[in-house]
Design a protein around this motif. Structure first.
Motif, PDB file in Angstrom:
ATOM      1  N   ILE A   1      29.641  31.941  -9.689  1.00  0.00           N
ATOM      2  CA  ILE A   1      30.810  31.452  -8.951  1.00  0.00           C
ATOM      3  C   ILE A   1      32.085  31.894  -9.649  1.00  0.00           C
ATOM      4  O   ILE A   1      33.063  32.254  -8.993  1.00  0.00           O
ATOM      5  CB  ILE A   1      30.755  29.918  -8.785  1.00  0.00           C
ATOM      6  N   SER A   2      32.076  31.905 -10.983  1.00  0.00           N
ATOM      7  CA  SER A   2      33.254  32.376 -11.727  1.00  0.00           C
ATOM      8  C   SER A   2      33.567  33.831 -11.399  1.00  0.00           C
ATOM      9  O   SER A   2      34.726  34.190 -11.189  1.00  0.00           O
ATOM     10  CB  SER A   2      33.049  32.212 -13.234  1.00  0.00           C
ATOM     11  N   VAL A   3      32.532  34.675 -11.347  1.00  0.00           N
ATOM     12  CA  VAL A   3      32.746  36.087 -11.008  1.00  0.00           C
ATOM     13  C   VAL A   3      33.266  36.201  -9.577  1.00  0.00           C
ATOM     14  O   VAL A   3      34.234  36.918  -9.307  1.00  0.00           O
ATOM     15  CB  VAL A   3      31.449  36.911 -11.190  1.00  0.00           C
ATOM     16  N   PHE A   4      32.654  35.475  -8.659  1.00  0.00           N
ATOM     17  CA  PHE A   4      33.075  35.469  -7.260  1.00  0.00           C
ATOM     18  C   PHE A   4      34.544  35.064  -7.138  1.00  0.00           C
ATOM     19  O   PHE A   4      35.330  35.729  -6.469  1.00  0.00           O
ATOM     20  CB  PHE A   4      32.166  34.517  -6.465  1.00  0.00           C
ATOM     21  N   LEU A   5      34.923  33.983  -7.811  1.00  0.00           N
ATOM     22  CA  LEU A   5      36.305  33.497  -7.728  1.00  0.00           C
ATOM     23  C   LEU A   5      37.282  34.425  -8.438  1.00  0.00           C
ATOM     24  O   LEU A   5      38.426  34.573  -8.011  1.00  0.00           O
ATOM     25  CB  LEU A   5      36.404  32.079  -8.283  1.00  0.00           C
ATOM     26  N   PHE A   6      36.841  35.074  -9.512  1.00  0.00           N
ATOM     27  CA  PHE A   6      37.689  36.042 -10.202  1.00  0.00           C
ATOM     28  C   PHE A   6      38.002  37.215  -9.269  1.00  0.00           C
ATOM     29  O   PHE A   6      39.149  37.664  -9.175  1.00  0.00           O
ATOM     30  CB  PHE A   6      36.997  36.527 -11.483  1.00  0.00           C
ATOM     31  N   TYR A   7      36.987  37.693  -8.569  1.00  0.00           N
ATOM     32  CA  TYR A   7      37.195  38.764  -7.591  1.00  0.00           C
ATOM     33  C   TYR A   7      38.177  38.299  -6.512  1.00  0.00           C
ATOM     34  O   TYR A   7      39.127  39.013  -6.172  1.00  0.00           O
ATOM     35  CB  TYR A   7      35.849  39.166  -6.983  1.00  0.00           C
ATOM     36  N   ALA A   8      37.942  37.097  -5.995  1.00  0.00           N
ATOM     37  CA  ALA A   8      38.818  36.544  -4.953  1.00  0.00           C
ATOM     38  C   ALA A   8      40.246  36.380  -5.460  1.00  0.00           C
ATOM     39  O   ALA A   8      41.208  36.678  -4.746  1.00  0.00           O
ATOM     40  CB  ALA A   8      38.267  35.204  -4.464  1.00  0.00           C
ATOM     41  N   LYS A   9      40.389  35.909  -6.697  1.00  0.00           N
ATOM     42  CA  LYS A   9      41.705  35.692  -7.307  1.00  0.00           C
ATOM     43  C   LYS A   9      42.506  36.988  -7.357  1.00  0.00           C
ATOM     44  O   LYS A   9      43.720  36.981  -7.156  1.00  0.00           O
ATOM     45  CB  LYS A   9      41.516  35.127  -8.723  1.00  0.00           C
TER      46      LYS A   9
ATOM     47  N   ILE B   1      42.458  39.278  -5.289  1.00  0.00           N
ATOM     48  CA  ILE B   1      42.906  39.626  -3.939  1.00  0.00           C
ATOM     49  C   ILE B   1      44.005  38.665  -3.487  1.00  0.00           C
ATOM     50  O   ILE B   1      45.039  39.084  -2.985  1.00  0.00           O
ATOM     51  CB  ILE B   1      41.730  39.624  -2.939  1.00  0.00           C
ATOM     52  N   ASN B   2      43.757  37.357  -3.669  1.00  0.00           N
ATOM     53  CA  ASN B   2      44.730  36.349  -3.247  1.00  0.00           C
ATOM     54  C   ASN B   2      44.552  35.100  -4.107  1.00  0.00           C
ATOM     55  O   ASN B   2      43.661  34.287  -3.847  1.00  0.00           O
ATOM     56  CB  ASN B   2      44.561  36.016  -1.761  1.00  0.00           C
ATOM     57  N   ASP B   3      45.391  34.966  -5.117  1.00  0.00           N
ATOM     58  CA  ASP B   3      45.282  33.860  -6.069  1.00  0.00           C
ATOM     59  C   ASP B   3      45.410  32.503  -5.380  1.00  0.00           C
ATOM     60  O   ASP B   3      44.679  31.564  -5.708  1.00  0.00           O
ATOM     61  CB  ASP B   3      46.356  34.004  -7.157  1.00  0.00           C
ATOM     62  N   ASN B   4      46.304  32.384  -4.431  1.00  0.00           N
ATOM     63  CA  ASN B   4      46.533  31.108  -3.762  1.00  0.00           C
ATOM     64  C   ASN B   4      45.283  30.625  -3.023  1.00  0.00           C
ATOM     65  O   ASN B   4      44.871  29.473  -3.168  1.00  0.00           O
ATOM     66  CB  ASN B   4      47.713  31.222  -2.791  1.00  0.00           C
ATOM     67  N   ILE B   5      44.669  31.489  -2.248  1.00  0.00           N
ATOM     68  CA  ILE B   5      43.483  31.067  -1.498  1.00  0.00           C
ATOM     69  C   ILE B   5      42.282  30.940  -2.427  1.00  0.00           C
ATOM     70  O   ILE B   5      41.447  30.054  -2.239  1.00  0.00           O
ATOM     71  CB  ILE B   5      43.217  32.006  -0.307  1.00  0.00           C
ATOM     72  N   ALA B   6      42.191  31.768  -3.455  1.00  0.00           N
ATOM     73  CA  ALA B   6      41.104  31.615  -4.424  1.00  0.00           C
ATOM     74  C   ALA B   6      41.179  30.242  -5.097  1.00  0.00           C
ATOM     75  O   ALA B   6      40.153  29.615  -5.346  1.00  0.00           O
ATOM     76  CB  ALA B   6      41.159  32.734  -5.464  1.00  0.00           C
ATOM     77  N   SER B   7      42.395  29.756  -5.349  1.00  0.00           N
ATOM     78  CA  SER B   7      42.526  28.423  -5.946  1.00  0.00           C
ATOM     79  C   SER B   7      42.034  27.353  -4.971  1.00  0.00           C
ATOM     80  O   SER B   7      41.413  26.371  -5.381  1.00  0.00           O
ATOM     81  CB  SER B   7      43.968  28.135  -6.372  1.00  0.00           C
ATOM     82  N   LYS B   8      42.274  27.550  -3.686  1.00  0.00           N
ATOM     83  CA  LYS B   8      41.781  26.603  -2.684  1.00  0.00           C
ATOM     84  C   LYS B   8      40.249  26.606  -2.645  1.00  0.00           C
ATOM     85  O   LYS B   8      39.621  25.555  -2.516  1.00  0.00           O
ATOM     86  CB  LYS B   8      42.353  26.934  -1.307  1.00  0.00           C
ATOM     87  N   LEU B   9      39.665  27.786  -2.768  1.00  0.00           N
ATOM     88  CA  LEU B   9      38.206  27.868  -2.837  1.00  0.00           C
ATOM     89  C   LEU B   9      37.692  27.171  -4.086  1.00  0.00           C
ATOM     90  O   LEU B   9      36.717  26.416  -4.032  1.00  0.00           O
ATOM     91  CB  LEU B   9      37.755  29.335  -2.828  1.00  0.00           C
ATOM     92  N   PHE B  10      38.336  27.432  -5.218  1.00  0.00           N
ATOM     93  CA  PHE B  10      37.933  26.813  -6.483  1.00  0.00           C
ATOM     94  C   PHE B  10      37.889  25.295  -6.354  1.00  0.00           C
ATOM     95  O   PHE B  10      36.889  24.661  -6.671  1.00  0.00           O
ATOM     96  CB  PHE B  10      38.899  27.227  -7.604  1.00  0.00           C
ATOM     97  N   PHE B  11      38.976  24.707  -5.899  1.00  0.00           N
ATOM     98  CA  PHE B  11      39.028  23.248  -5.807  1.00  0.00           C
ATOM     99  C   PHE B  11      38.062  22.710  -4.753  1.00  0.00           C
ATOM    100  O   PHE B  11      37.490  21.637  -4.936  1.00  0.00           O
ATOM    101  CB  PHE B  11      40.453  22.765  -5.544  1.00  0.00           C
TER     102      PHE B  11
END
Length: 162
Positions: free
Chosen positions: A20-28, A30-40
Motif C-alpha cells: 500500500i505504501s508503494v501504491f500510495l507513493f506512486y499515486a502521490k 501524480i496527485n498528492d492531494n488525492i493520494a492523501s485522501k486515499l491514504f486517510f
C-alpha cells in the motif's frame, strides 16, 4: 511486516502495508492531494485525527472504522479509475524501474521527511513486488472497497496485524 485487513459488508481484503505504501507513493507523485485522501480512507480514523491535531478518545490498537468522508471516497474512486490505473497501464517499466531500482524506491519512500501524511509510508523488508500489474490489482481492490463503503454509506473496519 504488517498486513492491513479491510472489512465491509461481504468484502474481506488483506493487503500488505508495504505494498500500500508503494501504491500510495506512486499515486502521490501524480496527485498528492488525492493520494492523501486515499491514504486517510484506508487508515483507521484515529490516523486522520492524530495527523490533523484532532483530539481522539479511541485506542488506535483496536479494530476501528476507517476515516469516512464521502468526498474523499468519491475523489479516490474517480482518481483510481480515470487517472491512476490508466497511468500504471501506460508505464513502460516496472515499479522498481520507475524509481531507479528497489533500493532507490525504498530510500525515496523511507527517507520522506515531509511533515504530512506521506511520512507514514514505509518499506521495512528487502522486497516489494516490482510488477506494475500487481499494483493495478491493488488499485482495483482498493477501488472496490471504497465503492462498497460509499454505496453502503458505512466506513470499512480496519485491523493491523503481523
Amino acid at each position: 511486516m504488517t498486513d492491513i485487513r479491510y472489512e465491509i459488508d461481504n468484502l474481506d481484503t488483506v493487503l500488505r502495508a508495504e505494498d500500500i505504501s508503494v501504491f500510495l507513493f506512486y499515486a502521490k507523485n501524480i496527485n498528492d492531494n488525492i493520494a492523501s485522501k486515499l491514504f486517510f480512507s484506508l487508515r483507521k480514523k484515529t490516523m486522520y485525527e492524530l495527523l490533523n491535531d484532532i483530539n481522539t478518545n479511541l485506542d488506535p490498537s483496536e479494530d476501528l472504522p476507517a476515516y469516512f468522508n464521502t468526498s474523499f471516497l468519491q475523489d479516490g474512486i474517480s482518481f483510481i479509475t480515470t487517472v491512476l490505473i490508466p497511468s500504471m497501464q501506460n508505464e513502460t517499466v516496472d515499479m522498481w524501474g520507475k524509481y531507479g531500482g528497489f533500493a532507490s524506491l525504498k530510500a525515496q519512500i523511507n527517507n520522506n521527511t515531509a511533515n504530512n501524511w506521506s511520512s507514514e509510508l514505509c518499506i521495512l523488508s528487502d522486497y516489494v513486488p516490482e510488477s506494475m500489474e500487481y499494483y493495478i490489482d491493488i488499485a482495483s481492490e482498493i477501488k472496490m472497497l471504497l465503492q462498497r463503503s460509499l454505496s453502503l454509506n458505512t466506513p470499512m473496519l480496519v485491523s493491523y496485524f503481523d
